[in-house]
Design a protein around this motif. Structure first.
Motif, short mmCIF file in Angstrom:
data_model
loop_
_atom_site.label_atom_id
_atom_site.label_comp_id
_atom_site.label_asym_id
_atom_site.label_seq_id
_atom_site.Cartn_x
_atom_site.Cartn_y
_atom_site.Cartn_z
N ALA A 137 0.84 -1.19 0.00
CA ALA A 137 0.00 0.00 0.00
C ALA A 137 0.88 1.25 0.00
N ASP A 138 0.40 2.28 -0.68
CA ASP A 138 1.05 3.60 -0.64
C ASP A 138 0.51 4.37 0.56
N GLN A 139 1.38 5.14 1.18
CA GLN A 139 0.95 5.97 2.30
C GLN A 139 1.69 7.30 2.24
N ALA A 140 0.96 8.39 2.50
CA ALA A 140 1.54 9.72 2.44
C ALA A 140 1.38 10.43 3.77
N ILE A 141 2.41 11.16 4.16
CA ILE A 141 2.36 12.03 5.34
C ILE A 141 2.40 13.46 4.81
N LEU A 142 1.42 14.26 5.22
CA LEU A 142 1.28 15.62 4.72
C LEU A 142 1.38 16.62 5.86
N THR A 143 1.91 17.78 5.57
CA THR A 143 1.89 18.91 6.48
C THR A 143 1.17 20.05 5.77
N PHE A 144 0.21 20.68 6.46
CA PHE A 144 -0.58 21.72 5.83
C PHE A 144 -1.04 22.74 6.87
N ASP A 145 -1.43 23.92 6.38
CA ASP A 145 -1.93 24.98 7.25
C ASP A 145 -3.44 24.94 7.29
N VAL A 146 -4.00 25.12 8.49
CA VAL A 146 -5.45 25.19 8.67
C VAL A 146 -5.74 26.52 9.35
N ASP A 147 -6.47 27.38 8.65
CA ASP A 147 -6.86 28.70 9.17
C ASP A 147 -8.37 28.82 9.09
N ALA A 148 -9.02 29.16 10.19
CA ALA A 148 -10.48 29.28 10.17
C ALA A 148 -10.96 30.24 11.25
N ASP A 149 -12.05 30.90 10.93
CA ASP A 149 -12.77 31.71 11.90
C ASP A 149 -14.22 31.25 11.86
N LEU A 150 -14.59 30.40 12.80
CA LEU A 150 -15.93 29.82 12.84
C LEU A 150 -16.76 30.38 14.00
N GLU A 151 -16.34 31.52 14.52
CA GLU A 151 -17.04 32.10 15.67
C GLU A 151 -18.52 32.36 15.36
N SER A 152 -18.82 32.74 14.13
CA SER A 152 -20.21 33.06 13.77
C SER A 152 -21.12 31.83 13.77
N GLU A 153 -20.55 30.64 13.77
CA GLU A 153 -21.36 29.42 13.79
C GLU A 153 -21.91 29.10 15.18
N PHE A 154 -21.33 29.71 16.20
CA PHE A 154 -21.79 29.44 17.57
C PHE A 154 -22.98 30.34 17.88
N ASN A 155 -24.06 29.73 18.31
CA ASN A 155 -25.26 30.43 18.74
C ASN A 155 -25.91 29.62 19.85
N TRP A 156 -27.11 29.97 20.24
CA TRP A 156 -27.78 29.30 21.35
C TRP A 156 -28.00 27.82 21.11
N ASN A 157 -28.03 27.39 19.83
CA ASN A 157 -28.33 26.00 19.50
C ASN A 157 -27.10 25.19 19.08
N CYS A 158 -25.92 25.76 19.17
CA CYS A 158 -24.70 25.05 18.74
C CYS A 158 -24.05 24.38 19.95
N HIS A 159 -23.99 23.07 19.91
CA HIS A 159 -23.31 22.32 20.96
C HIS A 159 -21.80 22.28 20.72
N GLN A 160 -21.41 21.92 19.48
CA GLN A 160 -19.99 21.87 19.12
C GLN A 160 -19.86 21.79 17.61
N LEU A 161 -18.62 22.03 17.14
CA LEU A 161 -18.29 21.89 15.73
C LEU A 161 -17.24 20.81 15.58
N TRP A 162 -17.39 19.99 14.55
CA TRP A 162 -16.36 19.02 14.20
C TRP A 162 -15.77 19.50 12.89
N VAL A 163 -14.50 19.94 12.92
CA VAL A 163 -13.82 20.40 11.71
C VAL A 163 -12.87 19.32 11.24
#
Length: 119
Positions: free
Chosen positions: A1-27
């Protein structure tokens, strides 16, 4: 099997997704590619659970937590698309998925084996 190891940047602003009905986010980051053996390959290679609005804005350089592996040795030269997605888990209601962005690259034709330092 082939297998790859990657390094990458993750940038996010998900603050607007939180409201009275948001328990959690899975990114998460999904690697997608096609091969002659499988028309559709999708692998979650990194994820993070955000449980508070204070954690919802982040910028990180990460390595894949889960292997990008192809059982038929067909990752070499494959066009791979990485997409950044998230799912909001509400207190009540439907879970939905959103895609925030994606990028593509071609996997190398030649691989190398990292020296493990064992034996």
């Amino acid at each position: 099997a082939d297998q790859a190891i990657l390094t990458f940047d993750v940038d996010a602003d998900l603050e607007s997704e939180f409201n009275w009905n948001c328990h959690q986010l899975w990114v998460y980051v999904v690697a997608s590619y096609t091969t002659p053996k499988n028309a559709r390959n999708e692998v979650v290679i990194w994820d993070k659970c955000i449980e508070d609005v204070d954690e919802a804005k982040f910028s990180e350089t990460v390595q894949n937590k889960y292997p990008l592996r192809d059982e038929f040795t067909m990752l070499r030269g494959a066009n791979i698309t990485l997409s950044f997605r998230y799912r909001q888990q509400p207190i009540t209601g439907i879970v939905y998925e959103k895609r925030l962005g994606e990028t593509s690259f071609v996997a190398p034709e030649e691989y190398f084996r990292a020296k493990s330092g064992y034996g």
